[in-house]
Write a protein that holds these residues in place. Structure first.
Motif, PDB file in Angstrom:
ATOM      1  N   ASN A  64     -35.851 -46.983   3.455  1.00 30.04           N
ATOM      2  CA  ASN A  64     -35.529 -48.357   3.067  1.00 30.04           C
ATOM      3  C   ASN A  64     -34.470 -48.952   4.001  1.00 30.04           C
ATOM      4  OD1 ASN A  64     -35.595 -50.647   1.188  1.00 30.04           O
ATOM      5  ND2 ASN A  64     -33.504 -50.026   0.724  1.00 30.04           N
ATOM      6  N   GLU A  65     -34.683 -50.188   4.407  1.00 25.21           N
ATOM      7  CA  GLU A  65     -33.719 -50.904   5.250  1.00 25.21           C
ATOM      8  C   GLU A  65     -33.074 -52.023   4.429  1.00 25.21           C
ATOM      9  OE1 GLU A  65     -32.561 -50.547   8.319  1.00 25.21           O
ATOM     10  OE2 GLU A  65     -33.804 -48.791   8.722  1.00 25.21           O
ATOM     11  N   GLN A 100     -28.476 -56.395   6.461  1.00 22.43           N
ATOM     12  CA  GLN A 100     -27.199 -56.156   7.145  1.00 22.43           C
ATOM     13  C   GLN A 100     -26.063 -56.694   6.295  1.00 22.43           C
ATOM     14  OE1 GLN A 100     -27.556 -53.762   9.277  1.00 22.43           O
ATOM     15  NE2 GLN A 100     -26.345 -54.764  10.838  1.00 22.43           N
TER      16      GLN A 100
END
Length: 148
Positions: free
Chosen positions: A138-139, A142
């Motif tokens: 999973n990303e 930011q």
């Protein structure tokens, strides 16, 4: 260093099996255990027994639904209404298949709702898949997860 997984589970048997599954698959993440909703929030807000803990937030919260002191839905609600915590991945990991519980969890902003399998081997696979997906694949956005 990998961010920890916060495992919120009050049932000693389920806790032992879940820890075993996470350790067996060596995700590299420390697992912090909270045995009720109040303890989970204490960890997230670095208060009580967790005051002075190292800064940072978990990569994943595995949250049981039926908890003493503060239930899983209320913990979820607190997470989602606290800007510094709002984007933390939360998986409701519970024994309940009740449609009302599932609907409440999704209405509260849970990322995923997973019913604990009764079969030991299936439980091991599901826990490994959850841990791997949320901590490795999973990303998150930011800057979404800020240190405590």
């Amino acid at each position: 260093m990998a961010k920890p997984i916060l495992l919120v589970e009050d049932n000693p048997h389920d806790l032992e099996l879940t820890l075993h599954a996470l350790n067996k698959h060596r995700l590299g993440n420390e697992v912090v255990v909270a045995r009720d909703g109040e303890e989970a929030l204490d960890f997230l807000f670095a208060r009580g027994a967790f005051e002075g803990r190292p800064a940072g937030l978990p990569s994943l919260i595995m949250l049981d639904l039926k908890l003493p002191k503060i239930d899983g839905i209320e913990v979820l609600r607190t997470i989602r209404t606290t800007p510094a915590l709002a984007q933390l991945p939360v998986v409701m990991f519970t024994a309940s298949r009740m449609e009302a519980d599932i609907a409440s969890a999704y209405a509260g902003g849970v990322n995923s709702y997973v019913v604990k399998p009764l079969d030991f081997q299936e439980l091991m696979r599901v826990v490994a898949d959850l841990g791997c997906y949320w901590t490795v694949h999973n990303e998150p956005p930011q800057g979404a997860v800020r240190p405590a």
